[in-house]
Enzyme design. Structure first.
Site, PDB file in Angstrom:
ATOM      1  N   HIS A 108      -0.829  16.465 -26.323  1.00 48.88           N
ATOM      2  CA  HIS A 108      -0.830  15.040 -25.968  1.00 48.88           C
ATOM      3  C   HIS A 108      -2.019  14.265 -26.552  1.00 48.88           C
ATOM      4  CE1 HIS A 108       2.403  16.247 -23.369  1.00 48.88           C
ATOM      5  NE2 HIS A 108       2.498  15.073 -22.791  1.00 48.88           N
ATOM      6  N   ARG A 145       0.814  -1.245   0.000  1.00 51.10           N
ATOM      7  CA  ARG A 145       0.000   0.000   0.000  1.00 51.10           C
ATOM      8  C   ARG A 145       0.831   1.273   0.000  1.00 51.10           C
ATOM      9  NH1 ARG A 145      -3.053  -2.931   3.898  1.00 51.10           N
ATOM     10  NH2 ARG A 145      -4.795  -3.985   2.897  1.00 51.10           N
ATOM     11  N   GLU A 187       9.257  18.673 -24.524  1.00 49.84           N
ATOM     12  CA  GLU A 187       8.537  18.978 -23.274  1.00 49.84           C
ATOM     13  C   GLU A 187       8.987  20.340 -22.721  1.00 49.84           C
ATOM     14  OE1 GLU A 187       6.037  17.144 -22.426  1.00 49.84           O
ATOM     15  OE2 GLU A 187       6.421  15.107 -23.116  1.00 49.84           O
ATOM     16  N   ASN A 203      -0.730  18.825 -20.709  1.00 49.04           N
ATOM     17  CA  ASN A 203      -1.026  17.875 -21.782  1.00 49.04           C
ATOM     18  C   ASN A 203      -1.134  18.536 -23.147  1.00 49.04           C
ATOM     19  OD1 ASN A 203      -1.259  15.322 -20.419  1.00 49.04           O
ATOM     20  ND2 ASN A 203      -2.994  16.230 -19.358  1.00 49.04           N
ATOM     21  N   ARG A 253      -3.382  21.655 -14.130  1.00 48.66           N
ATOM     22  CA  ARG A 253      -2.401  20.622 -14.513  1.00 48.66           C
ATOM     23  C   ARG A 253      -2.684  20.054 -15.902  1.00 48.66           C
ATOM     24  NH1 ARG A 253       0.599  15.896 -10.978  1.00 48.66           N
ATOM     25  NH2 ARG A 253       1.805  15.130 -12.730  1.00 48.66           N
ATOM     26  N   GLU A 274      -4.797  17.006 -11.127  1.00 50.80           N
ATOM     27  CA  GLU A 274      -5.322  17.408 -12.434  1.00 50.80           C
ATOM     28  C   GLU A 274      -6.828  17.677 -12.443  1.00 50.80           C
ATOM     29  OE1 GLU A 274      -3.202  15.600 -15.758  1.00 50.80           O
ATOM     30  OE2 GLU A 274      -5.021  15.785 -16.942  1.00 50.80           O
ATOM     31  N   LYS A 292       6.907  23.143 -13.751  1.00 54.89           N
ATOM     32  CA  LYS A 292       6.122  21.932 -13.442  1.00 54.89           C
ATOM     33  C   LYS A 292       5.795  21.897 -11.952  1.00 54.89           C
ATOM     34  CE  LYS A 292       4.907  17.319 -14.219  1.00 54.89           C
ATOM     35  NZ  LYS A 292       5.008  16.090 -14.976  1.00 54.89           N
ATOM     36  N   HIS A 350       7.392   9.346 -27.638  1.00 52.80           N
ATOM     37  CA  HIS A 350       6.406  10.210 -26.982  1.00 52.80           C
ATOM     38  C   HIS A 350       6.675  11.698 -27.289  1.00 52.80           C
ATOM     39  CE1 HIS A 350       3.624  11.546 -23.886  1.00 52.80           C
ATOM     40  NE2 HIS A 350       4.580  12.309 -23.388  1.00 52.80           N
ATOM     41  N   HIS A 381      -0.961  11.236 -28.491  1.00 58.58           N
ATOM     42  CA  HIS A 381      -1.271   9.859 -28.092  1.00 58.58           C
ATOM     43  C   HIS A 381      -1.878   9.075 -29.259  1.00 58.58           C
ATOM     44  CE1 HIS A 381      -1.299  10.715 -23.481  1.00 58.58           C
ATOM     45  NE2 HIS A 381      -0.108  10.424 -23.928  1.00 58.58           N
ATOM     46  N   LYS A 430       2.874  11.373 -11.329  1.00 64.79           N
ATOM     47  CA  LYS A 430       2.025  10.508 -12.165  1.00 64.79           C
ATOM     48  C   LYS A 430       2.779   9.206 -12.392  1.00 64.79           C
ATOM     49  CE  LYS A 430      -0.965  13.540 -14.815  1.00 64.79           C
ATOM     50  NZ  LYS A 430      -1.331  14.037 -16.162  1.00 64.79           N
TER      51      LYS A 430
HETATM   52  P1  NAD Z   1      12.537   5.836 -22.085  1.00 65.36           P
HETATM   53  O1  NAD Z   1      12.430   5.672 -20.650  1.00 65.36           O
HETATM   54  O2  NAD Z   1      12.131   4.704 -22.960  1.00 65.36           O
HETATM   55  O3  NAD Z   1      14.045   6.251 -22.432  1.00 65.36           O
HETATM   56  C1  NAD Z   1      14.404   6.466 -23.789  1.00 65.36           C
HETATM   57  C2  NAD Z   1      15.653   5.653 -24.151  1.00 65.36           C
HETATM   58  O4  NAD Z   1      16.786   6.265 -23.539  1.00 65.36           O
HETATM   59  C3  NAD Z   1      15.639   4.231 -23.651  1.00 65.36           C
HETATM   60  O5  NAD Z   1      16.178   3.401 -24.642  1.00 65.36           O
HETATM   61  C4  NAD Z   1      16.554   4.266 -22.423  1.00 65.36           C
HETATM   62  O6  NAD Z   1      17.144   3.025 -22.153  1.00 65.36           O
HETATM   63  C5  NAD Z   1      17.560   5.266 -22.876  1.00 65.36           C
HETATM   64  N1  NAD Z   1      18.272   5.978 -21.823  1.00 65.36           N
HETATM   65  C6  NAD Z   1      17.793   6.451 -20.660  1.00 65.36           C
HETATM   66  N2  NAD Z   1      18.709   7.206 -20.038  1.00 65.36           N
HETATM   67  C7  NAD Z   1      19.813   7.178 -20.818  1.00 65.36           C
HETATM   68  C8  NAD Z   1      21.083   7.794 -20.733  1.00 65.36           C
HETATM   69  N3  NAD Z   1      21.387   8.637 -19.738  1.00 65.36           N
HETATM   70  N4  NAD Z   1      21.997   7.556 -21.708  1.00 65.36           N
HETATM   71  C9  NAD Z   1      21.657   6.749 -22.754  1.00 65.36           C
HETATM   72  N5  NAD Z   1      20.450   6.183 -22.915  1.00 65.36           N
HETATM   73  C10 NAD Z   1      19.551   6.406 -21.952  1.00 65.36           C
HETATM   74  O7  NAD Z   1      11.711   7.098 -22.606  1.00 65.36           O
HETATM   75  P2  NAD Z   1      11.474   8.558 -22.009  1.00 65.36           P
HETATM   76  O8  NAD Z   1      11.342   9.419 -23.208  1.00 65.36           O
HETATM   77  O9  NAD Z   1      12.445   8.899 -20.962  1.00 65.36           O
HETATM   78  O10 NAD Z   1      10.065   8.421 -21.301  1.00 65.36           O
HETATM   79  C11 NAD Z   1       8.899   8.107 -22.034  1.00 65.36           C
HETATM   80  C12 NAD Z   1       7.878   7.563 -21.070  1.00 65.36           C
HETATM   81  O11 NAD Z   1       7.587   8.562 -20.092  1.00 65.36           O
HETATM   82  C13 NAD Z   1       6.567   7.203 -21.708  1.00 65.36           C
HETATM   83  O12 NAD Z   1       6.146   5.961 -21.187  1.00 65.36           O
HETATM   84  C14 NAD Z   1       5.624   8.299 -21.251  1.00 65.36           C
HETATM   85  O13 NAD Z   1       4.292   7.858 -21.161  1.00 65.36           O
HETATM   86  C15 NAD Z   1       6.186   8.632 -19.919  1.00 65.36           C
HETATM   87  N6  NAD Z   1       5.863   9.984 -19.430  1.00 65.36           N
HETATM   88  C16 NAD Z   1       5.391  10.090 -18.171  1.00 65.36           C
HETATM   89  C17 NAD Z   1       5.106  11.334 -17.659  1.00 65.36           C
HETATM   90  C18 NAD Z   1       4.645  11.467 -16.242  1.00 65.36           C
HETATM   91  O14 NAD Z   1       4.268  12.576 -15.843  1.00 65.36           O
HETATM   92  N7  NAD Z   1       4.691  10.425 -15.453  1.00 65.36           N
HETATM   93  C19 NAD Z   1       5.319  12.486 -18.432  1.00 65.36           C
HETATM   94  C20 NAD Z   1       5.822  12.335 -19.711  1.00 65.36           C
HETATM   95  C21 NAD Z   1       6.097  11.067 -20.209  1.00 65.36           C
HETATM   96  N1  GLY Z   2       3.180  15.054 -17.951  1.00 67.43           N
HETATM   97  C1  GLY Z   2       1.905  15.561 -17.572  1.00 67.43           C
HETATM   98  C2  GLY Z   2       1.734  15.695 -16.105  1.00 67.43           C
HETATM   99  O1  GLY Z   2       2.604  15.384 -15.339  1.00 67.43           O
HETATM  100  O2  GLY Z   2       0.686  16.099 -15.678  1.00 67.43           O
END
Ligand code: NAD
Ligand code: GLY
Length: 365
Positions: free
Chosen positions: A252, A125, A189, A249, A245, A241, A231, A268, A256, A147
């Site tokens: 997005h 939990r 972003e 998006n 917030r 949100e 942020k 993304h 998406h 998130k």
């Molecule tokens: P990712 O985590 O897939 O990383 C992209 C690539 O970079 C991967 O191949 C990873 O192994 C590589 N990598 C990571 N750090 C590295 C480094 N320092 N050097 C070399 N390679 C490295 O993708 P991302 O773009 O970081 O994240 C995308 C994800 O984030 C999606 O799932 C999206 O939905 C999510 N997201 C979440 C939020 C949120 O608020 N929680 C916001 C935006 C995106």
């Molecule tokens: N990336 C959108 C949020 O954190 O709300």
């Protein structure tokens, strides 16, 4: 600023009363992990992937000598942000008998961070959670704000929770190993914050786009800190949100749809970049956006090595993907739309033909 090891770093605070937490931003700060987070418990589970672990796990392990460490690696890719892999992490936690007073550390990009956060939110939990984001996108967006999610086969981020970390450690040095493509996704972003919130920051980005593309550390540190500031302000005002917030998006809902259509070829950040162009185009068509400012948005996105045109997709697919968006209410599309550089609104949009016209105007021939 601080400190004992002469490293200069910045601190941004996410203000959520008793759940407030620091975002530490600096170069080579991985080695100072325990100094920045003195409350780290003895038992830790680090979640990462093989790519990131090879590069940065040794430094993290060294910094955490004296702790009991368990490491769980998921595969590298969006497909590992799934219930199956979430379940496998839970199996690891159970097999090692980690207690409620353990902490989960996410070491990686947004995929690792989102999954690790959902694990932390739900194991017994809820256990302590720390983020060490290693992609630019994770450093300026996904590691901040709580998130957490995994994907369902029929929809991205469909299973998740709001669950804040206790701290975020951003080592800008990690960005030196990031691919150009993933780096550009983070820039998308960053540009988003300028469009929705801060015209001055947008203008700064225009002036420093070349520096950012060259990964100049001074420019990069400022861009990361300003993005985290924005942020943090938005999350502090609206954690779950209910209002402002949603502006995070921008692009997005369109993005998406592009990701859902073709996960394999679109990241993304790239999909969001095109989505921001579409949202701007829609407002331009409605004569509610200045043409010169719309051109500035497209130009900055392009200069940052990001796409500005969408792939061809049937109208029916656009519509059905966009209607799966979490902002849809009562079957009605709600879009984040820029009203000027530095301002945006969430609006109910009933006029699908206008939306589709903006899509077509932003699509490859
Ligand atoms: P990712 O985590 O897939 O990383 C992209 C690539 O970079 C991967 O191949 C990873 O192994 C590589 N990598 C990571 N750090 C590295 C480094 N320092 N050097 C070399 N390679 C490295 O993708 P991302 O773009 O970081 O994240 C995308 C994800 O984030 C999606 O799932 C999206 O939905 C999510 N997201 C979440 C939020 C949120 O608020 N929680 C916001 C935006 C995106
Ligand atoms: N990336 C959108 C949020 O954190 O709300």
């Amino acid at each position: 600023m601080h400190n004992s090891t002469q490293q200069i770093h910045q601190v941004v605070t996410v203000g959520l009363d008793e759940r407030s937490y620091p975002i530490i931003i600096g170069s080579h700060v991985l080695a100072q992990l325990p100094q920045h987070f003195p409350a780290l418990p003895k038992q830790l589970l680090i979640i990462s992937n093989p790519t990131v672990a090879e590069l940065y796990l040794p430094a993290v392990k060294q910094a955490l000598a004296g702790h009991e460490l368990v490491v769980h690696l998921i595969g590298d890719g969006e497909q590992y942000k799934s219930l199956q892999h979430y379940g496998e992490v839970m199996d690891t936690l159970m097999a090692w008998g980690l207690n409620r007073d353990c902490a989960i550390i996410a070491l990686g990009g947004g995929v690792v961070g989102d999954l690790a956060g959902f694990v932390a939110a739900t194991y017994q939990r809820g256990v302590a959670f720390y983020q060490i984001p290693t992609t630019l996108l994770a450093q300026v967006d996904s590691s901040v704000g709580g998130k957490t999610a995994v994907n369902h086969p029929d929809g991205k981020n469909m299973i998740g929770a709001f669950y804040q970390p206790l701290g975020v450690l951003i080592d800008t040095q990690c960005l030196s190993t990031l691919s150009d493509r993933d780096y550009a996704c983070g820039l998308a972003e960053i540009i988003k914050y300028g469009i929705i919130y801060d015209a001055e920051f947008f203008a700064w980005l225009e002036r420093h786009a070349n520096d950012l593309m060259a990964r100049d550390t001074t420019a990069l540190s400022y861009a990361i800190a300003r993005s985290c500031d924005i942020k943090a302000a938005i999350v502090g005002a609206d954690e779950t949100e209910q209002g402002v917030r949603a502006l995070l998006n921008l692009g997005h809902t369109f993005g998406h749809a592009i990701e859902a259509h073709d996960y394999e070829h679109w990241r993304h950040g790239e999909a969001v970049a095109v989505g921001m162009v579409m949202a701007t185009q829609y407002m331009l068509q409605q004569q509610q956006f200045n043409a010169a400012d719309a051109a500035r948005i497209v130009a900055l996105i392009g200069r940052c090595g990001l796409p500005t045109q969408a792939p061809i997709m049937p109208e029916h697919d656009w519509r059905s993907y966009m209607l799966r968006d979490k902002k849809v209410k009562g079957g009605q599309l709600r879009l984040v739309l820029p009203t000027a550089i530095g301002a945006a609104e969430l609006r109910m949009v009933k006029d699908w033909s206008g939306v589709y016209q903006a899509i077509v105007a932003t699509t490859h021939d």
